[in-house]
Each structure stands twice: as structure tokens, then as C-alpha cells.
Design a protein around this motif. Sequence first.
Motif, PDB file in Angstrom:
ATOM      1  N   ASP A  93       2.725 -10.407 -11.336  1.00  0.00           N
ATOM      2  CA  ASP A  93       2.605  -9.069  -9.401  1.00  0.00           C
ATOM      3  C   ASP A  93       2.922  -7.731 -10.011  1.00  0.00           C
ATOM      4  O   ASP A  93       2.820  -6.985  -9.240  1.00  0.00           O
ATOM      5  CB  ASP A  93       4.037  -9.957  -8.859  1.00  0.00           C
ATOM      6  N   SER A  94       3.121  -7.293 -10.787  1.00  0.00           N
ATOM      7  CA  SER A  94       3.012  -5.591 -11.255  1.00  0.00           C
ATOM      8  C   SER A  94       1.961  -4.818 -10.608  1.00  0.00           C
ATOM      9  O   SER A  94       1.045  -5.847 -11.882  1.00  0.00           O
ATOM     10  CB  SER A  94       3.639  -5.340 -12.881  1.00  0.00           C
ATOM     11  N   ALA A  95       1.758  -4.178  -9.807  1.00  0.00           N
ATOM     12  CA  ALA A  95       0.329  -3.941  -9.255  1.00  0.00           C
ATOM     13  C   ALA A  95       0.699  -2.425  -8.403  1.00  0.00           C
ATOM     14  O   ALA A  95       1.816  -2.194  -8.471  1.00  0.00           O
ATOM     15  CB  ALA A  95      -0.307  -4.899  -8.914  1.00  0.00           C
ATOM     16  N   SER A  96       0.236  -2.576  -7.923  1.00  0.00           N
ATOM     17  CA  SER A  96      -0.007  -1.106  -6.529  1.00  0.00           C
ATOM     18  C   SER A  96      -0.257  -2.429  -6.059  1.00  0.00           C
ATOM     19  O   SER A  96      -0.781  -2.987  -5.994  1.00  0.00           O
ATOM     20  CB  SER A  96      -0.937  -0.515  -6.389  1.00  0.00           C
ATOM     21  N   TYR A  97       0.610  -1.794  -4.042  1.00  0.00           N
ATOM     22  CA  TYR A  97      -0.203  -3.137  -3.180  1.00  0.00           C
ATOM     23  C   TYR A  97      -0.320  -1.908  -2.004  1.00  0.00           C
ATOM     24  O   TYR A  97       0.532  -0.998  -1.465  1.00  0.00           O
ATOM     25  CB  TYR A  97       1.419  -4.257  -2.618  1.00  0.00           C
ATOM     26  N   ILE A  98      -1.437  -1.898  -1.419  1.00  0.00           N
ATOM     27  CA  ILE A  98      -2.088  -0.600  -0.541  1.00  0.00           C
ATOM     28  C   ILE A  98      -2.278  -1.917   0.987  1.00  0.00           C
ATOM     29  O   ILE A  98      -2.757  -2.854   0.881  1.00  0.00           O
ATOM     30  CB  ILE A  98      -3.698  -0.438  -1.656  1.00  0.00           C
TER      31      ILE A  98
END
Lengths: 114, 116
Positions: free
Chosen positions: A84-89
Motif C-alpha cells: 500500500d506504500s504509494a501516493s494516493y491522489i
Amino acid sequence: KNQVEQSPQSLIILEGKNCTLQCNYTVSPFSNLRWYKQDTGRGPVSLTIMTFSENTKSNGRYTATLDADTKQSSLHITASQLSDSASYICVVIRRGGNNRKLIWGLGTSLAVNP
Amino acid sequence: NAGVTQTPKFQVLKTGQSMTLQCAQDMNHEYMSWYRQDPGMGLRLIHYSVGAGITDQGEVPNGYNVSRSTTEDFPLRLLSAAPSQTSVYFCASSYLTSGSGYNEQFFGPGTRLTVL
């Protein structure tokens, strides 16, 4: 002015924990709201698309909510995983403009640690 | 389906050089677009196309040209590269609708461009 603001800017959580990301918007007229996940070095991938009449929509461990009256949306991640490590836009689309009238937020950078 | 493909993945240019970023999709999508992504800014639309032979400007079109001779391909041309064009470029495609714009966009993996 049409704007999308996300909070927090970044977030660190432990694997297995839940978290909630926020999105406030001033876009008008409103058509729909989307949440994207963007892994490092990759293009954005759509998680959910919500229209004016939808309050909640789930995609696996991801649940998005929308309050069109207060112009707020949230993305809740349950039982987080390292992937789930990520950028959420958060992206809001203005009515009448199809995909060329997208207003993009800056994203929340999420790090899930073991 | 390969989805949306972009080449190259990385590119370094000198100021004044020209180049073409390639984008192709195999989903028969009418709508294709180019974005740039810069630190501290949301994705910004450069150019878009609603079908073969039809292109239009987005939010930040200066310094870029596009063409759409086929449904599958949508190349982005940098005419004379400038350091301000250092960015990550994403191509996206979707089915075309009018009105609600409900169709999901599919993004390519991106091209990281550095202009010295």
C-alpha cells in the motif's frame, strides 16, 4: 477557484494498521470524484470513481466516502500492507468536460512499515 | 492487452534539442492525453485528443506539439527543449463520453525527461 486539497501530505503507519486520507474540494459544477494510487515510478491507477449520489464505495481494502454537501471525500485503507506504500491522489471532474476537466490534488504519500 | 505503453522510460536532452515521446494504446480508446507531473504540483494536462485527426490544447501546451494519425498512437513532440520541461510525462487513454466524464483513465508508466 477550482481546487482539490489533500491531507495529510504524508503519513507513516505500521503494517496491519488502518488509515484514512482526506480530500476537500471546491470544484464546481461537480461531476465525479476519483481516487488514484500511484506507486513510485509508475503511472496512476484508478481505485474508485464516485458520482454525486454515491456516499460510499469499496474496492477490496479501500473504502472511499463522499459528502457532496460539505465537498469532502475520504479514502480508508483497512489492514494495511507493505504494497500500500504509494501516493494516493484525489481527482475531481467538473461536469460537462469529460476527462479534460480533471482537477488533481497533490496526493498523500503513504509509507507502510513492517 | 498491453494497455498504455510509453517510450522511452528515461531521456536526457540538451537545451534546444528536439525529441518525440511515444505513446500507444491497444484498448481502442478514443480519448488520449498527455500530462506532466512536477514536484509540488498536481498532474497538468498538456494536450489531448478525442479521436484520430483531432487534437486540442490543455492547460500547459506551450513548447509541445501532438498529432493523432491513428486511434492507437499519440506522440508528444518537444520542439526545442528547455530546462523548464524537465518533468515526468504520462500518457493516458479512455473511452470518450460527453457530459459526466465518467470513464476511467488508464495511464502509461511514464517518461522521465531531464533537460540540461
